[in-house]
Design a protein around this motif. Sequence first.
Motif, mmCIF file in Angstrom:
data_model
loop_
_atom_site.group_PDB
_atom_site.id
_atom_site.type_symbol
_atom_site.label_atom_id
_atom_site.label_comp_id
_atom_site.label_asym_id
_atom_site.label_seq_id
_atom_site.Cartn_x
_atom_site.Cartn_y
_atom_site.Cartn_z
ATOM 1 N N ASP A 475 -37.499 -69.852 -55.688
ATOM 2 C CA ASP A 475 -36.411 -70.787 -55.392
ATOM 3 C C ASP A 475 -35.640 -71.028 -56.685
ATOM 4 O O ASP A 475 -36.072 -70.586 -57.765
ATOM 5 N N PHE A 476 -34.518 -71.732 -56.588
ATOM 6 C CA PHE A 476 -33.652 -71.915 -57.751
ATOM 7 C C PHE A 476 -33.112 -73.346 -57.804
ATOM 8 O O PHE A 476 -33.009 -74.032 -56.779
ATOM 9 N N THR A 477 -32.759 -73.757 -59.016
ATOM 10 C CA THR A 477 -31.948 -74.960 -59.206
ATOM 11 C C THR A 477 -30.808 -74.604 -60.166
ATOM 12 O O THR A 477 -30.957 -73.726 -61.022
ATOM 13 N N ASN A 478 -29.683 -75.283 -60.010
ATOM 14 C CA ASN A 478 -28.529 -75.120 -60.917
ATOM 15 C C ASN A 478 -28.017 -73.683 -60.980
ATOM 16 O O ASN A 478 -27.496 -73.253 -62.006
ATOM 17 N N GLU A 479 -28.151 -72.938 -59.878
ATOM 18 C CA GLU A 479 -27.815 -71.528 -59.996
ATOM 19 C C GLU A 479 -26.327 -71.253 -60.113
ATOM 20 O O GLU A 479 -25.918 -70.352 -60.847
ATOM 21 N N GLU A 480 -25.494 -71.986 -59.386
ATOM 22 C CA GLU A 480 -24.071 -71.634 -59.379
ATOM 23 C C GLU A 480 -23.435 -71.785 -60.750
ATOM 24 O O GLU A 480 -22.584 -70.991 -61.150
ATOM 25 N N SER A 481 -23.852 -72.791 -61.515
ATOM 26 C CA SER A 481 -23.329 -72.965 -62.862
ATOM 27 C C SER A 481 -23.678 -71.759 -63.729
ATOM 28 O O SER A 481 -22.827 -71.210 -64.439
ATOM 29 N N ALA A 482 -24.946 -71.312 -63.667
ATOM 30 C CA ALA A 482 -25.385 -70.164 -64.467
ATOM 31 C C ALA A 482 -24.723 -68.881 -63.993
ATOM 32 O O ALA A 482 -24.264 -68.053 -64.807
ATOM 33 N N LEU A 483 -24.656 -68.676 -62.680
ATOM 34 C CA LEU A 483 -24.055 -67.458 -62.139
ATOM 35 C C LEU A 483 -22.582 -67.351 -62.522
ATOM 36 O O LEU A 483 -22.093 -66.276 -62.893
ATOM 37 N N ASN A 484 -21.883 -68.463 -62.435
ATOM 38 C CA ASN A 484 -20.467 -68.456 -62.778
ATOM 39 C C ASN A 484 -20.240 -68.214 -64.272
ATOM 40 O O ASN A 484 -19.281 -67.538 -64.673
ATOM 41 N N GLU A 485 -21.142 -68.752 -65.115
ATOM 42 C CA GLU A 485 -21.015 -68.507 -66.554
ATOM 43 C C GLU A 485 -21.182 -67.024 -66.869
ATOM 44 O O GLU A 485 -20.411 -66.446 -67.649
ATOM 45 N N ILE A 486 -22.184 -66.403 -66.268
ATOM 46 C CA ILE A 486 -22.420 -64.976 -66.508
ATOM 47 C C ILE A 486 -21.214 -64.161 -66.026
ATOM 48 O O ILE A 486 -20.736 -63.261 -66.724
ATOM 49 N N ALA A 487 -20.719 -64.490 -64.834
ATOM 50 C CA ALA A 487 -19.579 -63.754 -64.280
ATOM 51 C C ALA A 487 -18.339 -63.934 -65.151
ATOM 52 O O ALA A 487 -17.595 -62.970 -65.393
ATOM 53 N N ARG A 488 -18.128 -65.153 -65.640
ATOM 54 C CA ARG A 488 -16.956 -65.425 -66.482
ATOM 55 C C ARG A 488 -17.002 -64.626 -67.780
ATOM 56 O O ARG A 488 -16.001 -64.068 -68.226
ATOM 57 N N ASP A 489 -18.195 -64.545 -68.387
ATOM 58 C CA ASP A 489 -18.307 -63.910 -69.709
ATOM 59 C C ASP A 489 -18.460 -62.390 -69.643
ATOM 60 O O ASP A 489 -18.321 -61.713 -70.675
ATOM 61 N N THR A 490 -18.775 -61.849 -68.469
ATOM 62 C CA THR A 490 -19.000 -60.401 -68.359
ATOM 63 C C THR A 490 -18.030 -59.708 -67.405
ATOM 64 O O THR A 490 -17.983 -58.462 -67.375
ATOM 65 N N ALA A 491 -17.310 -60.508 -66.612
ATOM 66 C CA ALA A 491 -16.429 -59.956 -65.572
ATOM 67 C C ALA A 491 -17.209 -59.169 -64.520
ATOM 68 O O ALA A 491 -16.682 -58.259 -63.875
ATOM 69 N N VAL A 492 -18.495 -59.516 -64.372
ATOM 70 C CA VAL A 492 -19.350 -58.912 -63.342
ATOM 71 C C VAL A 492 -19.955 -60.047 -62.516
ATOM 72 O O VAL A 492 -20.492 -60.999 -63.082
ATOM 73 N N ASN A 493 -19.863 -59.937 -61.208
ATOM 74 C CA ASN A 493 -20.384 -60.980 -60.331
ATOM 75 C C ASN A 493 -21.840 -60.720 -59.974
ATOM 76 O O ASN A 493 -22.354 -59.608 -60.134
ATOM 77 N N GLY A 494 -22.487 -61.775 -59.451
ATOM 78 C CA GLY A 494 -23.889 -61.626 -59.092
ATOM 79 C C GLY A 494 -24.359 -62.673 -58.118
ATOM 80 O O GLY A 494 -23.563 -63.391 -57.502
#
Length: 532
Positions: A475-494
Amino acid sequence: MPNTSEANRLYEGEGKLLTNYGWVQNTSNLSTVRDTVELVAEDGMNHNALMRAIRKQRIENGMSLNKWTWDARCRCKAICATGMVVLDRRNNGYVLTDLGKELILSPKSESIQNGKRELSNEEIEIFRKGILTNPPVVRVLALLNENRKSGRGAMTKYDVGAELGFVGDIGFTHYDAEFVVASNKSFNDMEGDSDKWARTIISWLKQVGWVIDGEKFNCYGKQLRSYTTKTDVDRVLQYTVKSTIKYIPIEMLCSDHHPFTHLIQCRRAAILEQLEKVPYMRKSELVSNIALQGIEIDKQQVDFDIINLQQAGIAIFKEQSYYRLVDKIILDKPIVIEENEAERINEIEKQIEEKVTHYNGSIPSRIVADLIRYGYDGRNSSTLFEMTVNTMFKFLGYESEHLGEGKGRVADVISKYRSHLYAKSYGIIIDAKAYERYNFPAGDVRKMKEYISLHGEQLLEDKIPRHVFAFVSMDFTNEESALNEIARDTAVNGTSITVDTLLKLGEMVTNQEVNIADIYDWYNTNKRFTIA
């Protein structure tokens, strides 16, 4: 034939793991190690079951049953020390690593030398990777190589044994060659424990082509073999060793002959755990942090233990008043269940029963059970969870590879869907997290960005034009914040995928309700993975 009924009786039913791993004597032939690896079931094997299988193999090969239990225990340690299996503490047995599975599928040589089958080129390459996961092997290779480079020449097994293992541990005895001669013994008949470890490891290193015979030494009229490295070992130690993750069962950290085995093992494990957390740590910090765990330790004991860990082949450097763990390690500790954990464990077992029953007929029960059991088990089973996630993605139909073990700073799993239509192919860069609820610490977010940079280029070179990233956990907590940060800095979604959702996806794929060719967009959301 000796009476073996008592030994046979002891290995009936389910058995427990041995009390020491990581150090091996007398299973010196790697073809025998392969024969033993082939006995391990694809989904793992209890210790007693493997012992019985080894006995059966000896009978089929016409070998004596004299001292078979001793030989079988040595073999169990050897398949672990060569990186072909890891310990499965839940089931008191062994699970094949990716290297172990690769070894089983590799071709065998037909060449026989001195009554033993020689290794094929493919086997040699696999064993080269596997033995470097064992710190004592690295220690022996480094000692031999340093002696060659410094001009001191070749070393005997006694020379190596003198610098291998734990000082002050009665399970690591050593004899000087001169003492053996003075005792009127042959070099084959008189060895300390450390000398035996050295002999076995040197044999492995010779078989994979890194060590060769040196000139024989004349020791008071008796000829003694010596050994040295080939020059290409310089690169092995400089590059390959440093990028290989070392597998360290806690049993490796002190012999079972020591009067305070458990205390020493726990103390040395605590040192490694503390040094893993930060790039550098002061000795005073080590002492205070370990003391907070209820383990008695002082600065002198820290120095003593680190000397011993270094002699076991674990790369720890001292820089002024700081210690630094250079090796990347997997520290495998026994699973300790506190009283207040009993109810939680029971709930996990119920969940396994429920899910295995529900997915019976659509997903192999071992995959279902292992995803749940290892997923909840934290660092105790992190590697096993990664391997099971990889197996699950293969089951879904992806071309998938587990990279997390011994491959350096890389993602845990890379999964690829290949289409005859170039534009439809895609890859998934996966970080598998064995947590009940994973909260995306900053260090892991940073690592995923690095993985995307590394593997994105590799996927493009492999004619995979699109890629996404994915975290897999219970399970996860706070995932959207982390996912969006990675996508913003790499231009790759996940995305983040729970084990429960992954199992549902597996059921749908099996029932042909969905095809992995059509679900790229499900990974491409920067939100939790949902079944459309």
